[in-house]
Design a protein around this motif. Structure first.
Motif, PDB file in Angstrom:
ATOM      1  N   VAL A 143      42.808  19.100   0.422  1.00 31.72           N
ATOM      2  CA  VAL A 143      42.561  18.454   1.720  1.00 31.72           C
ATOM      3  C   VAL A 143      43.896  18.080   2.383  1.00 31.72           C
ATOM      4  CG1 VAL A 143      41.612  16.367   2.801  1.00 31.72           C
ATOM      5  CG2 VAL A 143      40.281  17.590   1.085  1.00 31.72           C
TER       6      VAL A 143
ATOM      7  N   LEU B  30      50.823  22.236   0.289  1.00 33.47           N
ATOM      8  CA  LEU B  30      51.168  21.384  -0.852  1.00 33.47           C
ATOM      9  C   LEU B  30      50.085  20.337  -1.086  1.00 33.47           C
ATOM     10  CD1 LEU B  30      54.848  21.125   0.337  1.00 33.47           C
ATOM     11  CD2 LEU B  30      54.135  22.223  -1.802  1.00 33.47           C
TER      12      LEU B  30
ATOM     13  N   GLY C 131      40.104  22.718   9.708  1.00 34.88           N
ATOM     14  CA  GLY C 131      39.164  21.656  10.014  1.00 34.88           C
ATOM     15  C   GLY C 131      39.595  20.349   9.384  1.00 34.88           C
ATOM     16  N   ARG C 132      38.941  19.284   9.800  1.00 34.87           N
ATOM     17  CA  ARG C 132      39.159  17.973   9.201  1.00 34.87           C
ATOM     18  C   ARG C 132      38.105  17.795   8.125  1.00 34.87           C
ATOM     19  NH1 ARG C 132      42.561  15.293  12.520  1.00 34.87           N
ATOM     20  NH2 ARG C 132      42.313  13.412  11.299  1.00 34.87           N
TER      21      ARG C 132
ATOM     22  N   ARG D 177      47.854  15.434  -1.206  1.00 36.36           N
ATOM     23  CA  ARG D 177      49.141  14.737  -1.309  1.00 36.36           C
ATOM     24  C   ARG D 177      49.546  14.283   0.090  1.00 36.36           C
ATOM     25  NH1 ARG D 177      55.201  17.019  -2.616  1.00 36.36           N
ATOM     26  NH2 ARG D 177      54.969  17.702  -0.460  1.00 36.36           N
TER      27      ARG D 177
ATOM     28  N   VAL E 294      48.264  12.472   2.450  1.00 31.78           N
ATOM     29  CA  VAL E 294      47.327  12.659   3.565  1.00 31.78           C
ATOM     30  C   VAL E 294      46.918  11.312   4.169  1.00 31.78           C
ATOM     31  CG1 VAL E 294      45.052  13.558   4.230  1.00 31.78           C
ATOM     32  CG2 VAL E 294      46.521  14.876   2.695  1.00 31.78           C
TER      33      VAL E 294
HETATM   34  C1  LIG Z   1      51.883  14.301   5.833  1.00 30.19           C
HETATM   35  S1  LIG Z   1      51.003  15.794   5.856  1.00 30.19           S
HETATM   36  C2  LIG Z   1      51.013  16.253   4.142  1.00 30.19           C
HETATM   37  C3  LIG Z   1      50.887  17.737   3.968  1.00 30.19           C
HETATM   38  C4  LIG Z   1      50.906  18.207   2.511  1.00 30.19           C
HETATM   39  N1  LIG Z   1      49.741  17.766   1.785  1.00 30.19           N
HETATM   40  C5  LIG Z   1      52.173  17.766   1.823  1.00 30.19           C
HETATM   41  O1  LIG Z   1      52.099  17.017   0.850  1.00 30.19           O
HETATM   42  O2  LIG Z   1      53.258  18.193   2.244  1.00 30.19           O
HETATM   43  C6  LIG Z   1      49.290  15.298   6.093  1.00 30.19           C
HETATM   44  C7  LIG Z   1      48.400  16.453   6.432  1.00 30.19           C
HETATM   45  O3  LIG Z   1      47.044  16.024   6.417  1.00 30.19           O
HETATM   46  C8  LIG Z   1      46.359  16.627   7.503  1.00 30.19           C
HETATM   47  N2  LIG Z   1      45.190  15.781   7.804  1.00 30.19           N
HETATM   48  C9  LIG Z   1      45.187  14.593   8.440  1.00 30.19           C
HETATM   49  N3  LIG Z   1      43.923  14.116   8.542  1.00 30.19           N
HETATM   50  C10 LIG Z   1      43.117  15.017   7.939  1.00 30.19           C
HETATM   51  C11 LIG Z   1      41.713  15.098   7.722  1.00 30.19           C
HETATM   52  N4  LIG Z   1      40.883  14.155   8.169  1.00 30.19           N
HETATM   53  N5  LIG Z   1      41.214  16.177   7.053  1.00 30.19           N
HETATM   54  C12 LIG Z   1      42.053  17.142   6.615  1.00 30.19           C
HETATM   55  N6  LIG Z   1      43.399  17.116   6.802  1.00 30.19           N
HETATM   56  C13 LIG Z   1      43.922  16.075   7.454  1.00 30.19           C
HETATM   57  C14 LIG Z   1      47.412  16.707   8.598  1.00 30.19           C
HETATM   58  O4  LIG Z   1      47.116  17.671   9.586  1.00 30.19           O
HETATM   59  C15 LIG Z   1      48.658  17.046   7.803  1.00 30.19           C
HETATM   60  O5  LIG Z   1      48.875  18.430   7.699  1.00 30.19           O
END
Ligand SMILES: C[S@@+](CC[C@H](N)C(=O)[O-])C[C@H]1O[C@@H](n2cnc3c(N)ncnc32)[C@H](O)[C@@H]1O
Length: 222
Positions: free
Chosen positions: A58, A64, A108-109, A126, A128
């Motif tokens: 997610v 990552l 998607g979210r 990670r 998120v």
């Molecule tokens: C800070 S980034 C971290 C990305 C990756 N997991 C990492 O550790 O490098 C947070 C990610 O979560 C996604 N995100 C935020 N809200 C979300 C949701 N409700 N469902 C899925 N993804 C979401 C954002 O678009 C973003 O790509």
């Protein structure tokens, strides 16, 4: 760590350092520490993922922990879930370039794809959201008795303690903080593991899933 797929791991690191930085998916300051802070830190999550299960990463961002996990675990079926088009485009390119046939990218979210994605055995995440909010998004995507594995920093215990009431409402039965990556990463990677019972997400989410199944909603965006 990456065994036969080491060349693919090197290619992924190159993609992150080049296109990943140019497209603003990863900060330039991360480049010198891509291996220890990103690829290895995420790949060691593999130690706590059961054999042959389905996984949804997610908020995968630039992949990552989903891509490093996929590189060390060809036995898993992994969905990389990410709402932002710029990021899903990059993820799709990485999956194709590295030939990761066991990985699917979905745009998607988490709270929106509920009922359209097949429930999975493991949710990974990670960086998120704080654990209580993350659990609200990730836990409903699980199958009964599935588990969410959240890579967290030093605040893991604190976040877990603060999230207990929310986790209980979501049908979480068991929680623990694990340290993985002995002999690979220093400091070790910290993982919050939450295991659900028969009704992941609680009653409200069970009703939403049942409704989606009845109406045959299968919207899937790439
Ligand atoms: C800070 S980034 C971290 C990305 C990756 N997991 C990492 O550790 O490098 C947070 C990610 O979560 C996604 N995100 C935020 N809200 C979300 C949701 N409700 N469902 C899925 N993804 C979401 C954002 O678009 C973003 O790509």
């Amino acid at each position: 760590m990456f065994g036969e797929l080491f060349p693919e791991a090197v290619r992924y690191a190159e993609l992150l350092a080049d296109a990943g930085v140019k497209r603003g998916l990863i900060g330039p300051r991360e480049v010198p520490r891509l291996w220890e802070r990103h690829l290895l830190n995420c790949a060691v999550l593999s130690e706590v993922v059961p054999e042959g299960v389905t996984v949804c990463d997610v908020g995968s961002g630039a992949g990552l922990p989903g891509i490093p996990l996929a590189l060390v675990r060809p036995d898993l079926k992994i969905t990389l879930l990410e709402p932002l088009l710029r990021r899903t485009n990059f993820l799709q390119e990485v999956v194709e370039l590295l030939g990761l046939d066991h990985v699917t990218v979905v745009r998607g979210r988490a709270e929106e794809v509920l009922g359209t994605l097949q429930p999975v055995h493991v949710v990974t995440a990670r960086a998120v959201a704080p654990l209580d909010r993350l659990a609200g998004w990730g836990v409903p995507l699980l199958k009964p008795y599935g588990e969410m594995l959240a890579l967290k920093g030093d605040t893991a215990e604190e976040e877990l303690n603060g999230a207990r009431a929310a986790l209980s409402k979501l049908g979480v039965l068991e929680t623990e903080v694990l340290h993985v990556g002995e002999g690979v990463v220093d400091p070790l990677s910290t993982v919050v593991r939450v295991v659900v019972g028969e009704s992941p997400g609680g009653v409200r989410f069970a009703a939403k899933r049942a409704k989606a199944a009845r109406t045959g909603r299968t919207r899937r965006r790439r």
